[in-house]
Design a protein around this motif. Structure first.
Motif, PDB file in Angstrom:
ATOM      1  N   GLY A 199     -37.889 -56.634  16.069  1.00  0.00           N
ATOM      2  CA  GLY A 199     -37.039 -57.044  14.853  1.00  0.00           C
ATOM      3  C   GLY A 199     -37.831 -57.539  13.805  1.00  0.00           C
ATOM      4  O   GLY A 199     -37.603 -57.339  12.449  1.00  0.00           O
ATOM      5  N   ILE A 200     -39.070 -58.315  13.968  1.00  0.00           N
ATOM      6  CA  ILE A 200     -39.794 -58.569  12.925  1.00  0.00           C
ATOM      7  C   ILE A 200     -40.568 -57.476  12.419  1.00  0.00           C
ATOM      8  O   ILE A 200     -40.468 -57.613  10.757  1.00  0.00           O
ATOM      9  N   ALA A 201     -40.755 -56.378  12.757  1.00  0.00           N
ATOM     10  CA  ALA A 201     -41.311 -55.257  12.201  1.00  0.00           C
ATOM     11  C   ALA A 201     -40.560 -54.747  11.100  1.00  0.00           C
ATOM     12  O   ALA A 201     -40.816 -54.387  10.030  1.00  0.00           O
ATOM     13  N   VAL A 202     -39.325 -54.567  11.653  1.00  0.00           N
ATOM     14  CA  VAL A 202     -38.059 -54.161  10.855  1.00  0.00           C
ATOM     15  C   VAL A 202     -37.543 -54.952   9.505  1.00  0.00           C
ATOM     16  O   VAL A 202     -37.646 -54.617   8.489  1.00  0.00           O
ATOM     17  N   LEU A 203     -37.780 -56.213   9.838  1.00  0.00           N
ATOM     18  CA  LEU A 203     -37.331 -57.173   8.977  1.00  0.00           C
ATOM     19  C   LEU A 203     -38.313 -57.193   7.679  1.00  0.00           C
ATOM     20  O   LEU A 203     -38.028 -57.164   6.756  1.00  0.00           O
ATOM     21  N   ALA A 204     -39.825 -57.087   8.225  1.00  0.00           N
ATOM     22  CA  ALA A 204     -40.900 -57.300   7.236  1.00  0.00           C
ATOM     23  C   ALA A 204     -40.844 -55.832   6.294  1.00  0.00           C
ATOM     24  O   ALA A 204     -41.024 -56.160   5.257  1.00  0.00           O
ATOM     25  N   PHE A 205     -40.508 -54.830   6.998  1.00  0.00           N
ATOM     26  CA  PHE A 205     -40.356 -53.562   6.230  1.00  0.00           C
ATOM     27  C   PHE A 205     -39.172 -53.471   5.335  1.00  0.00           C
ATOM     28  O   PHE A 205     -39.595 -53.152   4.062  1.00  0.00           O
ATOM     29  N   MET A 206     -38.294 -53.974   5.629  1.00  0.00           N
ATOM     30  CA  MET A 206     -37.116 -53.910   4.689  1.00  0.00           C
ATOM     31  C   MET A 206     -37.530 -54.671   3.556  1.00  0.00           C
ATOM     32  O   MET A 206     -37.138 -54.530   2.450  1.00  0.00           O
ATOM     33  N   PHE A 207     -38.065 -56.159   3.830  1.00  0.00           N
ATOM     34  CA  PHE A 207     -38.292 -57.090   2.807  1.00  0.00           C
ATOM     35  C   PHE A 207     -39.186 -56.483   1.780  1.00  0.00           C
ATOM     36  O   PHE A 207     -39.139 -56.503   0.558  1.00  0.00           O
ATOM     37  N   ALA A 208     -40.260 -55.689   2.174  1.00  0.00           N
ATOM     38  CA  ALA A 208     -41.431 -55.468   1.634  1.00  0.00           C
ATOM     39  C   ALA A 208     -40.714 -54.025   0.800  1.00  0.00           C
ATOM     40  O   ALA A 208     -41.398 -53.997  -0.500  1.00  0.00           O
ATOM     41  N   SER A 209     -39.815 -53.288   1.263  1.00  0.00           N
ATOM     42  CA  SER A 209     -39.407 -52.078   0.549  1.00  0.00           C
ATOM     43  C   SER A 209     -38.478 -52.383  -0.431  1.00  0.00           C
ATOM     44  O   SER A 209     -38.282 -51.684  -1.435  1.00  0.00           O
ATOM     45  N   TYR A 210     -37.529 -53.229  -0.179  1.00  0.00           N
ATOM     46  CA  TYR A 210     -36.261 -53.504  -0.950  1.00  0.00           C
ATOM     47  C   TYR A 210     -36.067 -54.944  -1.712  1.00  0.00           C
ATOM     48  O   TYR A 210     -35.049 -54.936  -2.119  1.00  0.00           O
ATOM     49  N   GLY A 211     -36.911 -55.845  -1.452  1.00  0.00           N
ATOM     50  CA  GLY A 211     -36.839 -57.001  -1.928  1.00  0.00           C
ATOM     51  C   GLY A 211     -35.726 -57.781  -1.481  1.00  0.00           C
ATOM     52  O   GLY A 211     -35.449 -57.801  -0.368  1.00  0.00           O
ATOM     53  N   LEU A 212     -34.606 -58.105  -2.687  1.00  0.00           N
ATOM     54  CA  LEU A 212     -33.649 -59.052  -2.044  1.00  0.00           C
ATOM     55  C   LEU A 212     -32.464 -58.254  -1.396  1.00  0.00           C
ATOM     56  O   LEU A 212     -31.996 -58.863  -0.611  1.00  0.00           O
ATOM     57  N   PHE A 213     -32.614 -56.840  -1.685  1.00  0.00           N
ATOM     58  CA  PHE A 213     -31.721 -56.250  -0.924  1.00  0.00           C
ATOM     59  C   PHE A 213     -32.150 -55.728   0.411  1.00  0.00           C
ATOM     60  O   PHE A 213     -31.169 -55.691   1.376  1.00  0.00           O
ATOM     61  N   GLY A 214     -33.374 -56.029   0.556  1.00  0.00           N
ATOM     62  CA  GLY A 214     -33.792 -55.888   2.110  1.00  0.00           C
ATOM     63  C   GLY A 214     -33.661 -57.240   2.769  1.00  0.00           C
ATOM     64  O   GLY A 214     -33.178 -57.034   3.907  1.00  0.00           O
ATOM     65  N   VAL A 215     -33.445 -58.244   2.097  1.00  0.00           N
ATOM     66  CA  VAL A 215     -32.953 -59.475   2.671  1.00  0.00           C
ATOM     67  C   VAL A 215     -31.383 -59.333   3.297  1.00  0.00           C
ATOM     68  O   VAL A 215     -31.156 -59.727   4.234  1.00  0.00           O
ATOM     69  N   PHE A 216     -30.623 -58.876   2.118  1.00  0.00           N
ATOM     70  CA  PHE A 216     -29.388 -58.615   2.525  1.00  0.00           C
ATOM     71  C   PHE A 216     -29.259 -57.517   3.761  1.00  0.00           C
ATOM     72  O   PHE A 216     -28.348 -57.993   4.919  1.00  0.00           O
ATOM     73  N   ALA A 217     -30.064 -56.703   4.157  1.00  0.00           N
ATOM     74  CA  ALA A 217     -29.972 -55.553   5.157  1.00  0.00           C
ATOM     75  C   ALA A 217     -30.598 -56.331   6.426  1.00  0.00           C
ATOM     76  O   ALA A 217     -29.833 -56.199   7.487  1.00  0.00           O
ATOM     77  N   ASN A 218     -31.516 -57.414   6.239  1.00  0.00           N
ATOM     78  CA  ASN A 218     -32.048 -58.096   7.452  1.00  0.00           C
ATOM     79  C   ASN A 218     -30.904 -58.950   7.791  1.00  0.00           C
ATOM     80  O   ASN A 218     -30.685 -59.408   9.343  1.00  0.00           O
ATOM     81  N   VAL A 219     -30.125 -59.651   6.827  1.00  0.00           N
ATOM     82  CA  VAL A 219     -29.018 -60.711   7.411  1.00  0.00           C
ATOM     83  C   VAL A 219     -28.104 -59.739   8.377  1.00  0.00           C
ATOM     84  O   VAL A 219     -27.517 -60.294   9.355  1.00  0.00           O
ATOM     85  N   ALA A 220     -27.704 -58.599   7.657  1.00  0.00           N
ATOM     86  CA  ALA A 220     -26.666 -57.869   8.446  1.00  0.00           C
ATOM     87  C   ALA A 220     -27.338 -57.122   9.762  1.00  0.00           C
ATOM     88  O   ALA A 220     -26.753 -56.783  10.846  1.00  0.00           O
ATOM     89  N   LEU A 221     -28.663 -57.037   9.849  1.00  0.00           N
ATOM     90  CA  LEU A 221     -29.377 -56.580  11.101  1.00  0.00           C
ATOM     91  C   LEU A 221     -29.250 -57.822  12.016  1.00  0.00           C
ATOM     92  O   LEU A 221     -28.828 -57.346  13.313  1.00  0.00           O
ATOM     93  N   MET A 222     -29.405 -59.012  11.754  1.00  0.00           N
ATOM     94  CA  MET A 222     -29.239 -60.169  12.613  1.00  0.00           C
ATOM     95  C   MET A 222     -27.696 -60.225  13.206  1.00  0.00           C
ATOM     96  O   MET A 222     -27.523 -60.354  14.398  1.00  0.00           O
ATOM     97  N   VAL A 223     -26.739 -59.997  12.156  1.00  0.00           N
ATOM     98  CA  VAL A 223     -25.527 -59.882  12.785  1.00  0.00           C
ATOM     99  C   VAL A 223     -25.080 -58.738  13.606  1.00  0.00           C
ATOM    100  O   VAL A 223     -24.228 -58.999  14.475  1.00  0.00           O
ATOM    101  N   ASN A 224     -25.616 -57.755  13.180  1.00  0.00           N
ATOM    102  CA  ASN A 224     -25.483 -56.613  14.178  1.00  0.00           C
ATOM    103  C   ASN A 224     -25.986 -56.734  15.668  1.00  0.00           C
ATOM    104  O   ASN A 224     -25.248 -56.530  16.598  1.00  0.00           O
ATOM    105  N   VAL A 225     -27.138 -57.500  15.684  1.00  0.00           N
ATOM    106  CA  VAL A 225     -27.473 -57.792  17.174  1.00  0.00           C
ATOM    107  C   VAL A 225     -26.381 -58.562  17.809  1.00  0.00           C
ATOM    108  O   VAL A 225     -26.173 -58.530  19.017  1.00  0.00           O
ATOM    109  N   GLY A 226     -26.433 -59.611  17.323  1.00  0.00           N
ATOM    110  CA  GLY A 226     -24.962 -60.611  17.617  1.00  0.00           C
ATOM    111  C   GLY A 226     -23.871 -60.035  17.904  1.00  0.00           C
ATOM    112  O   GLY A 226     -23.100 -60.204  18.925  1.00  0.00           O
ATOM    113  N   LEU A 227     -23.359 -59.052  17.166  1.00  0.00           N
ATOM    114  CA  LEU A 227     -22.132 -58.121  17.494  1.00  0.00           C
ATOM    115  C   LEU A 227     -22.387 -57.376  18.763  1.00  0.00           C
ATOM    116  O   LEU A 227     -21.259 -57.088  19.427  1.00  0.00           O
ATOM    117  N   ILE A 228     -23.483 -56.787  19.078  1.00  0.00           N
ATOM    118  CA  ILE A 228     -24.096 -55.984  20.256  1.00  0.00           C
ATOM    119  C   ILE A 228     -23.828 -56.783  21.345  1.00  0.00           C
ATOM    120  O   ILE A 228     -22.748 -56.390  22.410  1.00  0.00           O
TER     121      ILE A 228
END
Length: 553
Positions: free
Chosen positions: A400-429
């Motif tokens: 999770g940390i590796a993916v969050l860091a990669f998305m933030f480094a690659s896409y900035g604010l939009f990467g943060v949006f994707a990270n929020v969705a990722l955490m929601v995704n784990v909860g939904l699973i």
């Protein structure tokens, strides 16, 4: 124009909140599990002082469904059993003898005397004194044949009748053997499941492997020996006519008879008619009880057919003994004092209270149609399960940390949006796994870790499409809208192929492979929802609030 209808926004938010609410009990696993166990105990009539306190450990108005932990995470016992289907052949042949005997006796004037001969377990050999009439006698026996009760054996008879000199040989046909094998394994599987459910074990895995084997995994149980004790007893209950009693263990019983020991009287044996009057299959209920002297016993009740046979037999044999046989031991041989109507009775013996309760459970669950040969026994300690859970947590956190860091480094604010969705995704699973009552195994954790890595794939496709539209001169709103539209086909294509793989793994695989397939399939569904709908809703909320003139992704 970049917008989402109000009803869609409300629906997305409700799905997310509902999924997270379903997942929440897993964060308080021990408390919720204790709460659920206490409720089940109360529903079964438990009145312990601590039950009310245990129920209060979790609010009843909150969801309480949990992701069940598999054998490799909780610890427990595993058995691989092979059903001895040959036992059923023997029982079928034994049960056919009275019917064949009575029918041939009616033709004694023509075929002469009849006598049952020693034979293999899967055959019945009957010798007649008038050898010239053996073909006519065999034709009469063939009249007892019935159609095979299976699609593969349609149009075939269940028995083969041949002659050898002055002897009639009756065997099950090959089609009937195949149908019997399948039916026996299915019945054994269901009875094993009902016996394990009776003692309240948590989420066992009981499934068929191959033609004649059953895999049994029970999390939370102490040892394989304890599991064998629950399911290893066949609990074959029969009521047989007593021919005689003897102290000679080597006495040879006559044809159609058997020699069985008395359970609690060493050196005493009974010669019984091998064809039972009624069997445990005719039972509809069995409960622990006490006899007139206050000793533990088991009361039983027959179904209408069994009650009628039992009543007719007792009416015709007043003053004669009959034997109550449990697993090839005579536990009691009372004398029939009067006609026993109503189809109910009591089994007495030198039982302890625990033994009478266990016997009632086994009888109520039903008799195994054949014995089980345990090919593999395995006990997994809870310490190993705890280590597996801890390793799984570390793997999920690192991924999770590796993916969050990669998305933030690659896409900035939009990467943060994707990270929020990722955490929601784990909860939904976890919410979806809890809702369907899935069992999480170590391969299942691997499926979740893989899903975390795959979950942002859809966002990467979307963000790259948005970048491309911006380079082509599109405005921020139009670029975002086109990015989601044009990436959709690639997202659907990639995830459909993956979910097809998960379905094939589930259909063809078993045990750990199925656990991996379930979490992978659930993860794909939730990750697509999170990427297409959750991130888009977050982007729309942000865009409506900021109204940016340019985008930096």
């Amino acid at each position: 124009m970049l917008q989402i209808e109000t009803w869609k926004r409300v629906l997305i938010i409700l799905i997310v909140l509902g999924g997270l609410a379903m997942a929440m009990p897993n964060a308080f696993y021990t408390r919720v599990e204790t709460h659920n166990d206490a409720i089940k105990a109360i529903e079964k009539g438990g009145t312990g002082d601590g039950l009310a306190e245990q129920v209060g450990m979790w609010p009843t108005w909150l969801p309480s469904s949990l992701v069940n932990l598999g054998l490799d995470l909780r610890g427990g016992a595993q058995l691989l059993a092979e059903v001895q289907v040959e036992d059923v052949y023997k029982a079928r042949m034994k049960s056919m003898w009275p019917e064949i005997r009575d029918m041939l006796r009616e033709e004694r004037a023509t075929i002469g005397t009849i006598r049952l001969q020693d034979s293999d377990d899967d055959a019945l050999r009957v010798r007649i004194s008038n050898a010239d009439q053996v073909d006519e006698a065999a034709a009469l026996v063939r009249g007892l044949a019935r159609p095979v009760a299976s699609l593969s054996g349609a149009g075939q008879s269940d028995i083969d009748v041949t002659t050898q000199g002055d002897m009639i040989v009756v065997q099950l046909s090959e089609a009937e053997k195949l149908a019997t094998d399948d039916r026996t394994v299915r019945q054994a599987l269901e009875i094993v499941r009902s016996r394990i459910d009776e003692v309240g074990t948590r989420e066992p895995t009981i499934q068929r492997q191959g033609d004649q084997r059953i895999l049994i995994q029970v999390p939370g149980i102490g040892s394989a020996a304890e599991l064998k004790r629950i399911i290893g007893t066949t609990a074959q209950l029969t009521f047989n006519a007593v021919v005689s009693r003897t102290e000679n263990a080597n006495e040879n019983p006559g044809p159609g008879e058997e020699l069985l020991p008395a359970k609690d009287q060493e050196g005493l044996y009974y010669v019984l008619d091998s064809a039972p009057v009624v069997t445990g299959e005719d039972l509809v209920d069995a409960q622990p009880s006490f006899d007139q002297n206050g000793r533990p016993a088991v009361t039983f009740r027959f179904d209408p057919t069994g009650a009628r046979r039992f009543g007719d037999y007792t009416a015709e044999n007043i003053g004669k003994p009959f034997a109550i046989v449990l697993d090839n031991e005579v536990i009691s041989a009372p004398t029939i004092q009067a006609h026993i109507a109503g189809g109910s009775g009591i089994i007495t013996g030198n039982f302890t209270l625990e033994e009478s309760t266990e016997l009632a459970v086994l009888l109520r669950a039903g008799a195994l149609p054949a014995s089980l040969d345990f090919l593999e026994e395995r006990t997994i300690g809870p310490e190993l399960g705890a280590d597996s859970i801890e390793a799984g947590k570390i793997a999920c956190i690192v991924a999770g940390i590796a993916v969050l860091a990669f998305m933030f480094a690659s896409y900035g604010l939009f990467g943060v949006f994707a990270n929020v969705a990722l955490m929601v995704n784990v909860g939904l699973i976890f919410g979806l796994l809890s809702m369907i009552g899935a069992t999480l195994t170590l391969p299942g954790i691997a499926g979740i870790v893989l899903t975390i890595g795959m979950a942002v794939d859809a966002n990467v496709l979307i963000f790259e499409r948005i970048r491309e539209e911006l380079r082509n001169g599109k405005g921020p709103a139009r670029a975002i809208e086109l990015g989601y539209e044009k990436a959709l086909s690639a997202i659907v294509d990639a995830n459909i192929t993956t979910i097809l793989t998960a379905l094939i793994l589930y259909a063809v695989g078993s045990g750990p492979v199925r656990g991996f397939a379930i979490t992978l399939g659930v993860g794909i569904v939730t990750s697509v929802f999170a990427a297409i709908y959750v991130t888009r809703l977050i982007v729309v909320f942000w865009f409506e609030r900021r109204r940016p003139k340019t985008l930096e992704i």
